[in-house]
Write a protein that holds these residues in place. Structure first.
Motif, PDB file in Angstrom:
ATOM      1  N   PRO A 237       0.831  -1.211   0.000  1.00 27.72           N
ATOM      2  CA  PRO A 237       0.000   0.000   0.000  1.00 27.72           C
ATOM      3  C   PRO A 237       0.865   1.260   0.000  1.00 27.72           C
ATOM      4  CG  PRO A 237      -0.734  -1.560   1.678  1.00 27.72           C
ATOM      5  CD  PRO A 237       0.595  -2.056   1.188  1.00 27.72           C
ATOM      6  N   HIS A 238       0.440   2.230  -0.778  1.00 33.40           N
ATOM      7  CA  HIS A 238       1.156   3.507  -0.805  1.00 33.40           C
ATOM      8  C   HIS A 238       0.271   4.557  -1.460  1.00 33.40           C
ATOM      9  CE1 HIS A 238       1.908   1.669  -4.723  1.00 33.40           C
ATOM     10  NE2 HIS A 238       2.226   2.865  -5.198  1.00 33.40           N
ATOM     11  N   GLU A 239       0.506   5.804  -1.097  1.00 32.17           N
ATOM     12  CA  GLU A 239      -0.171   6.946  -1.708  1.00 32.17           C
ATOM     13  C   GLU A 239       0.746   7.481  -2.805  1.00 32.17           C
ATOM     14  OE1 GLU A 239      -3.496   9.674  -1.695  1.00 32.17           O
ATOM     15  OE2 GLU A 239      -3.129   7.939  -0.406  1.00 32.17           O
ATOM     16  N   TYR A 240       0.236   7.552  -4.031  1.00 30.87           N
ATOM     17  CA  TYR A 240       1.070   8.014  -5.147  1.00 30.87           C
ATOM     18  C   TYR A 240       0.351   9.150  -5.863  1.00 30.87           C
ATOM     19  CZ  TYR A 240       3.728   7.911  -9.535  1.00 30.87           C
ATOM     20  OH  TYR A 240       4.497   8.244 -10.627  1.00 30.87           O
ATOM     21  N   THR A 241       1.011  10.303  -5.933  1.00 35.60           N
ATOM     22  CA  THR A 241       0.413  11.496  -6.531  1.00 35.60           C
ATOM     23  C   THR A 241       1.320  12.042  -7.627  1.00 35.60           C
ATOM     24  OG1 THR A 241      -0.626  12.108  -4.429  1.00 35.60           O
ATOM     25  CG2 THR A 241      -0.399  13.846  -6.080  1.00 35.60           C
ATOM     26  N   THR A 242       0.736  12.323  -8.786  1.00 37.77           N
ATOM     27  CA  THR A 242       1.449  13.046  -9.835  1.00 37.77           C
ATOM     28  C   THR A 242       0.555  14.181 -10.308  1.00 37.77           C
ATOM     29  OG1 THR A 242       0.572  11.735 -11.690  1.00 37.77           O
ATOM     30  CG2 THR A 242       2.554  10.921 -10.604  1.00 37.77           C
ATOM     31  N   ARG A 243       1.166  15.263 -10.730  1.00 38.63           N
ATOM     32  CA  ARG A 243       0.443  16.393 -11.290  1.00 38.63           C
ATOM     33  C   ARG A 243       1.457  17.225 -12.070  1.00 38.63           C
ATOM     34  NH1 ARG A 243       0.871  16.735  -5.945  1.00 38.63           N
ATOM     35  NH2 ARG A 243       2.139  18.396  -5.029  1.00 38.63           N
ATOM     36  N   PRO A 244       1.020  18.135 -12.907  1.00 32.58           N
ATOM     37  CA  PRO A 244       1.972  18.957 -13.656  1.00 32.58           C
ATOM     38  C   PRO A 244       2.935  19.683 -12.721  1.00 32.58           C
ATOM     39  CG  PRO A 244      -0.229  19.212 -14.562  1.00 32.58           C
ATOM     40  CD  PRO A 244      -0.382  18.416 -13.294  1.00 32.58           C
ATOM     41  N   GLY A 245       4.201  19.629 -13.064  1.00 31.86           N
ATOM     42  CA  GLY A 245       5.194  20.290 -12.228  1.00 31.86           C
ATOM     43  C   GLY A 245       6.598  19.854 -12.571  1.00 31.86           C
ATOM     44  N   LYS A 246       7.553  20.727 -12.269  1.00 32.02           N
ATOM     45  CA  LYS A 246       8.962  20.466 -12.563  1.00 32.02           C
ATOM     46  C   LYS A 246       9.722  20.191 -11.263  1.00 32.02           C
ATOM     47  CE  LYS A 246       8.818  23.504 -16.616  1.00 32.02           C
ATOM     48  NZ  LYS A 246       9.414  24.707 -17.272  1.00 32.02           N
ATOM     49  N   HIS A 247      11.035  20.061 -11.411  1.00 32.94           N
ATOM     50  CA  HIS A 247      11.914  19.780 -10.280  1.00 32.94           C
ATOM     51  C   HIS A 247      12.324  21.120  -9.673  1.00 32.94           C
ATOM     52  CE1 HIS A 247      14.314  16.577  -8.349  1.00 32.94           C
ATOM     53  NE2 HIS A 247      15.252  17.495  -8.169  1.00 32.94           N
ATOM     54  N   ASP A 248      11.381  21.745  -8.942  1.00 36.02           N
ATOM     55  CA  ASP A 248      11.662  23.080  -8.420  1.00 36.02           C
ATOM     56  C   ASP A 248      10.849  23.360  -7.161  1.00 36.02           C
ATOM     57  OD1 ASP A 248       9.046  23.748  -9.277  1.00 36.02           O
ATOM     58  OD2 ASP A 248       9.775  24.604 -11.163  1.00 36.02           O
ATOM     59  N   TRP A 249      11.151  24.516  -6.544  1.00 36.86           N
ATOM     60  CA  TRP A 249      10.514  24.850  -5.273  1.00 36.86           C
ATOM     61  C   TRP A 249       9.038  25.177  -5.418  1.00 36.86           C
ATOM     62  CZ3 TRP A 249      11.982  23.784  -0.543  1.00 36.86           C
ATOM     63  CH2 TRP A 249      13.327  23.500  -0.317  1.00 36.86           C
ATOM     64  N   ASN A 250       8.600  25.574  -6.590  1.00 42.18           N
ATOM     65  CA  ASN A 250       7.164  25.769  -6.789  1.00 42.18           C
ATOM     66  C   ASN A 250       6.420  24.464  -6.539  1.00 42.18           C
ATOM     67  OD1 ASN A 250       7.304  28.502  -7.517  1.00 42.18           O
ATOM     68  ND2 ASN A 250       7.757  28.005  -9.643  1.00 42.18           N
ATOM     69  N   TYR A 251       6.997  23.392  -7.038  1.00 43.78           N
ATOM     70  CA  TYR A 251       6.354  22.088  -6.855  1.00 43.78           C
ATOM     71  C   TYR A 251       6.465  21.615  -5.404  1.00 43.78           C
ATOM     72  CZ  TYR A 251       4.710  17.403  -7.828  1.00 43.78           C
ATOM     73  OH  TYR A 251       3.963  16.248  -7.826  1.00 43.78           O
ATOM     74  N   TRP A 252       7.649  21.727  -4.826  1.00 44.95           N
ATOM     75  CA  TRP A 252       7.860  21.193  -3.479  1.00 44.95           C
ATOM     76  C   TRP A 252       7.090  21.975  -2.425  1.00 44.95           C
ATOM     77  CZ3 TRP A 252      13.514  21.744  -5.224  1.00 44.95           C
ATOM     78  CH2 TRP A 252      13.823  20.716  -6.119  1.00 44.95           C
ATOM     79  N   THR A 253       6.926  23.276  -2.636  1.00 42.93           N
ATOM     80  CA  THR A 253       6.140  24.076  -1.691  1.00 42.93           C
ATOM     81  C   THR A 253       4.705  23.564  -1.628  1.00 42.93           C
ATOM     82  OG1 THR A 253       7.504  26.035  -2.063  1.00 42.93           O
ATOM     83  CG2 THR A 253       5.299  26.404  -1.172  1.00 42.93           C
ATOM     84  N   ASN A 254       4.180  23.145  -2.763  1.00 44.05           N
ATOM     85  CA  ASN A 254       2.838  22.581  -2.823  1.00 44.05           C
ATOM     86  C   ASN A 254       2.821  21.154  -2.276  1.00 44.05           C
ATOM     87  OD1 ASN A 254       0.093  22.594  -3.545  1.00 44.05           O
ATOM     88  ND2 ASN A 254       0.532  21.622  -5.507  1.00 44.05           N
ATOM     89  N   ALA A 255       3.826  20.375  -2.664  1.00 45.56           N
ATOM     90  CA  ALA A 255       3.854  18.960  -2.290  1.00 45.56           C
ATOM     91  C   ALA A 255       3.967  18.755  -0.785  1.00 45.56           C
ATOM     92  CB  ALA A 255       5.005  18.256  -3.000  1.00 45.56           C
ATOM     93  N   VAL A 256       4.755  19.579  -0.119  1.00 47.09           N
ATOM     94  CA  VAL A 256       4.977  19.358   1.307  1.00 47.09           C
ATOM     95  C   VAL A 256       3.686  19.556   2.106  1.00 47.09           C
ATOM     96  CG1 VAL A 256       5.683  21.725   1.930  1.00 47.09           C
ATOM     97  CG2 VAL A 256       6.612  19.757   3.188  1.00 47.09           C
ATOM     98  N   ALA A 257       2.802  20.400   1.629  1.00 51.19           N
ATOM     99  CA  ALA A 257       1.527  20.599   2.319  1.00 51.19           C
ATOM    100  C   ALA A 257       0.708  19.305   2.326  1.00 51.19           C
ATOM    101  CB  ALA A 257       0.733  21.716   1.641  1.00 51.19           C
ATOM    102  N   PHE A 258       0.704  18.605   1.200  1.00 54.23           N
ATOM    103  CA  PHE A 258      -0.025  17.339   1.110  1.00 54.23           C
ATOM    104  C   PHE A 258       0.642  16.260   1.953  1.00 54.23           C
ATOM    105  CE2 PHE A 258      -1.391  19.474  -2.785  1.00 54.23           C
ATOM    106  CZ  PHE A 258      -2.756  19.277  -2.728  1.00 54.23           C
ATOM    107  N   GLN A 259       1.972  16.257   1.959  1.00 55.29           N
ATOM    108  CA  GLN A 259       2.668  15.216   2.714  1.00 55.29           C
ATOM    109  C   GLN A 259       2.478  15.395   4.216  1.00 55.29           C
ATOM    110  OE1 GLN A 259       6.275  13.554   1.493  1.00 55.29           O
ATOM    111  NE2 GLN A 259       5.344  13.118  -0.478  1.00 55.29           N
ATOM    112  N   LEU A 260       2.527  16.625   4.678  1.00 51.98           N
ATOM    113  CA  LEU A 260       2.331  16.855   6.115  1.00 51.98           C
ATOM    114  C   LEU A 260       0.908  16.508   6.546  1.00 51.98           C
ATOM    115  CD1 LEU A 260       4.393  20.129   6.686  1.00 51.98           C
ATOM    116  CD2 LEU A 260       5.056  17.754   7.170  1.00 51.98           C
TER     117      LEU A 260
END
Length: 273
Positions: A237-260
């Motif tokens: 079992p695992h949660e797997y999310t993909t969405r438009p985005g590059k390898h940058d802080w714009n993406y990680w700033t959004n991603a960390v909210a979901f992970q927390l």
């Protein structure tokens, strides 16, 4: 007007009292015979009594450092308060959170998975069990989050990755990997064993709660897809999310909210463990 000023002053004082506290501490590594700095974000205390907090460890990427996360995402202070969760951002150098088989002085797995949590639990009011710990990170730290989280599932009950370099053989000549792991032919098995993708066959389905997040324009997208498919094929079992985005802080700033949010759900819902 005087009453309004007093009310405003009281409100500002209340906000400052309730704001998360950001500290920088030195944490010794006996394994590496050196101390490294670490950012610790403590949520505001909601009661007079000390409350043990769950802790999420946030790992930086290649070229980053211990303060990367709080500088780039100051909203972490708000998340710490919102979820009543400590956030700890240790130093990882550029060494992929590994105990290098080539360089004895580089023992980053031991440091981040053992020595840092031991320090945090002994100096702060924490839920000092696997049910109270999670670990994740971005890029190199995404590899570290899953690699350490899955190898040390007795320490971390949940683990994650944001745009993680989960297969170290993806670019063998990049990011100091040859220095850490040695020749790709003579030591070919190392490149499997030290990669997250190489751990899949050793993972027990109940070992850890897993969350993986990667942008579709990220150069690591393909290896994250591969990892997702490996986990699915093994019934892990695992949660797997993909969405438009590059390898940058714009993406990680959004991603960390979901992970927390994912980790908060894990910490507060025993039935999900």
């Amino acid at each position: 007007m005087q009453k309004l000023c007093l009310l405003l002053l009281f409100s500002l004082t209340l906000l400052s009292v309730q704001a998360a506290v950001v500290d920088t501490v030195w944490i010794e590594s006996k394994a590496m015979k050196k101390s490294f700095r670490c950012v610790v974000i403590q949520p505001s205390q909601t009661t007079q009594q000390k409350v043990p907090y769950p802790v999420t460890y946030l790992l930086h990427g290649y070229g980053g450092w211990y303060a990367n996360w709080i500088i780039r995402v100051p909203a972490l202070k708000e998340y710490a308060d919102q979820y009543q969760m400590m956030l700890v951002c240790p130093e990882g150098n550029n060494d992929w959170y590994l105990n290098s088989p080539e360089i004895d002085s580089l023992q980053w797995e031991t440091y981040v998975a053992e020595e840092v949590p031991a320090y945090i639990d002994s100096h702060y009011s924490t839920k000092a069990s696997r049910e109270g710990r999670a670990i994740t990170g971005l890029s190199m730290g995404g590899h570290g989050g899953l690699y350490l989280g899955l190898k040390h599932s007795n320490t971390f009950g949940a683990c994650g990755s944001m745009s993680g370099g989960v297969d170290l053989s993806f670019r063998k000549n990049s990011w100091s990997l040859l220095r850490l792991l040695g020749d790709t032919i003579q030591h070919a098995q190392r490149w499997v064993d030290y990669s997250v993708t190489g751990l899949v066959d050793k993972i027990k389905p109940e070992a850890s709660k897993i969350i993986i997040d990667c942008g579709t324009e990220d150069f690591f997208f393909g290896i994250n897809e591969k990892l997702h498919q490996q986990l699915a094929a093994k019934g892990i079992p695992h949660e797997y999310t993909t969405r438009p985005g590059k390898h940058d802080w714009n993406y990680w700033t959004n991603a960390v909210a979901f992970q927390l949010l994912f980790f908060h759900h894990y910490f507060t819902n025993p039935t999900t463990r």
